[in-house]
Design a protein around this motif. Structure first.
Motif, PDB file in Angstrom:
ATOM      1  N   THR A 179      -7.904  24.005   1.862  1.00 10.64           N
ATOM      2  CA  THR A 179      -8.794  23.008   2.566  1.00 10.64           C
ATOM      3  C   THR A 179      -7.152  22.168   3.521  1.00 10.64           C
ATOM      4  OG1 THR A 179     -10.105  22.233   0.566  1.00 10.64           O
ATOM      5  CG2 THR A 179      -8.563  20.337   1.438  1.00 10.64           C
ATOM      6  N   LEU A 180      -7.759  21.914   4.694  1.00  9.21           N
ATOM      7  CA  LEU A 180      -6.735  21.523   5.687  1.00  9.21           C
ATOM      8  C   LEU A 180      -6.181  19.650   5.960  1.00  9.21           C
ATOM      9  CD1 LEU A 180      -6.339  24.214   7.554  1.00  9.21           C
ATOM     10  CD2 LEU A 180      -5.217  24.032   5.453  1.00  9.21           C
ATOM     11  N   PRO A 181      -5.403  19.727   6.308  1.00  5.35           N
ATOM     12  CA  PRO A 181      -5.308  17.546   6.546  1.00  5.35           C
ATOM     13  C   PRO A 181      -5.879  17.582   7.841  1.00  5.35           C
ATOM     14  CG  PRO A 181      -3.460  18.879   6.866  1.00  5.35           C
ATOM     15  CD  PRO A 181      -3.873  19.628   5.910  1.00  5.35           C
ATOM     16  N   CYS A 182      -6.719  17.016   7.582  1.00  6.93           N
ATOM     17  CA  CYS A 182      -7.599  16.283   9.206  1.00  6.93           C
ATOM     18  C   CYS A 182      -7.483  14.979   9.519  1.00  6.93           C
ATOM     19  CB  CYS A 182      -9.131  17.249   8.895  1.00  6.93           C
ATOM     20  SG  CYS A 182     -10.069  16.926  10.663  1.00  6.93           S
ATOM     21  N   THR A 184      -2.609  17.587  10.819  1.00  3.66           N
ATOM     22  CA  THR A 184      -3.622  17.881  11.307  1.00  3.66           C
ATOM     23  C   THR A 184      -3.327  19.368  11.107  1.00  3.66           C
ATOM     24  OG1 THR A 184      -5.551  15.997  12.727  1.00  3.66           O
ATOM     25  CG2 THR A 184      -6.229  18.414  12.721  1.00  3.66           C
ATOM     26  N   ALA A 212       0.374  23.787   3.806  1.00  4.80           N
ATOM     27  CA  ALA A 212      -1.149  23.784   3.982  1.00  4.80           C
ATOM     28  C   ALA A 212      -1.671  24.231   3.382  1.00  4.80           C
ATOM     29  CB  ALA A 212      -1.268  23.586   4.978  1.00  4.80           C
ATOM     30  N   ALA A 239      -9.540  14.917   4.967  1.00  6.99           N
ATOM     31  CA  ALA A 239      -8.909  16.797   4.691  1.00  6.99           C
ATOM     32  C   ALA A 239     -10.580  17.544   5.400  1.00  6.99           C
ATOM     33  CB  ALA A 239      -8.854  16.971   3.996  1.00  6.99           C
ATOM     34  N   LYS A 260     -10.103  11.014   1.182  1.00  7.01           N
ATOM     35  CA  LYS A 260      -8.635  11.490   0.552  1.00  7.01           C
ATOM     36  C   LYS A 260      -8.672  11.542  -1.292  1.00  7.01           C
ATOM     37  CE  LYS A 260      -4.210   9.761  -0.507  1.00  7.01           C
ATOM     38  NZ  LYS A 260      -3.562   8.335  -0.128  1.00  7.01           N
TER      39      LYS A 260
END
Length: 213
Positions: free
Chosen positions: A169-172, A177, A151, A109, A207
């Motif tokens: 905070t975002l998934p990356c 993504t 998200a 993330a 993670k």
């Protein structure tokens, strides 16, 4: 003995308009000018080993971006940082150099600070919707409708000078993504006068929520 070193650097100001491809070319020239003992791949078309954890979108700033170098010789990290910074163009600056601990697959993330030229109330109302549907480009260059509300569920909105800020905070990662610019897309879908966004990526995370280093 080959050694992989993780460089943490800033990409700010005018440098945010350097595309990822041009950033790779720029960093390659920087390494050469700084006389860094970089390892080159074997074969007919030899090129330097230089990789980035997660390409930063054009127009976005980054405070703790990472770049991996593979060195043919040992070099004190302080000297490595000084050499690179002496050859860096405006807007790019090395923050630190250290042994690479995390593997590329550990990236999970990223944290962002987003500045909008609209009111905090407007953003709060948008994020309070049960779903926020936007069109997102896929890896196959097609588009699909996605709900970005989950998200942004923990996004924090605050009023600031000339607008509002959002920390999120975002998934990356390879599985998912979310580009923070999708929130702007959703915001402008209901506006006559389009709003604008200033994006600062603050940190890359694993993670477990620890910095990707």
């Amino acid at each position: 003995m080959l050694k992989t070193v993780r460089i943490v650097f800033e990409k700010r100001g005018r440098a945010k308009f350097i595309s990822h491809l041009d950033l790779t070319r720029t960093m390659t020239r920087v390494v050469r000018r700084a006389s860094i003992p970089l390892w080159y791949t074997e074969g007919f078309n030899r090129h330097p080993y230089l990789t980035f954890a997660a390409p930063l979108s054009l127009g976005y700033e980054g405070l703790r971006e990472t770049m991996d170098l593979r060195l043919e010789e040992e070099l004190p990290y302080e000297e490595l940082v000084d050499r690179l910074n002496s050859a860096m163009p405006e807007g790019l600056r090395v923050v630190s150099a250290a042994d690479a601990v995390c593997k590329p697959g550990d990236l999970f993330a990223a944290t962002y600070l987003l500045h909008f030229d609209c009111s905090a109330d407007e953003l709060t109302a948008l994020l309070s919707r049960p779903e926020i549907l936007v069109e997102k480009k896929t890896k196959k260059k097609t588009t699909k409708t996605v709900d970005i509300r989950p998200a942004f569920a923990r996004a924090q909105v605050k009023p600031c000078d000339q607008g509002a800020s959002v920390t999120v905070t975002l998934p990356c990662n390879s599985a998912e993504t979310i580009n923070p610019g999708l929130l702007l897309t959703a915001l402008n879908a209901g506006r006559e006068q389009p709003a604008h966004i200033h994006v600062i990526r603050q940190e890359l995370l694993t993670k477990d929520g620890v910095p990707f280093r």
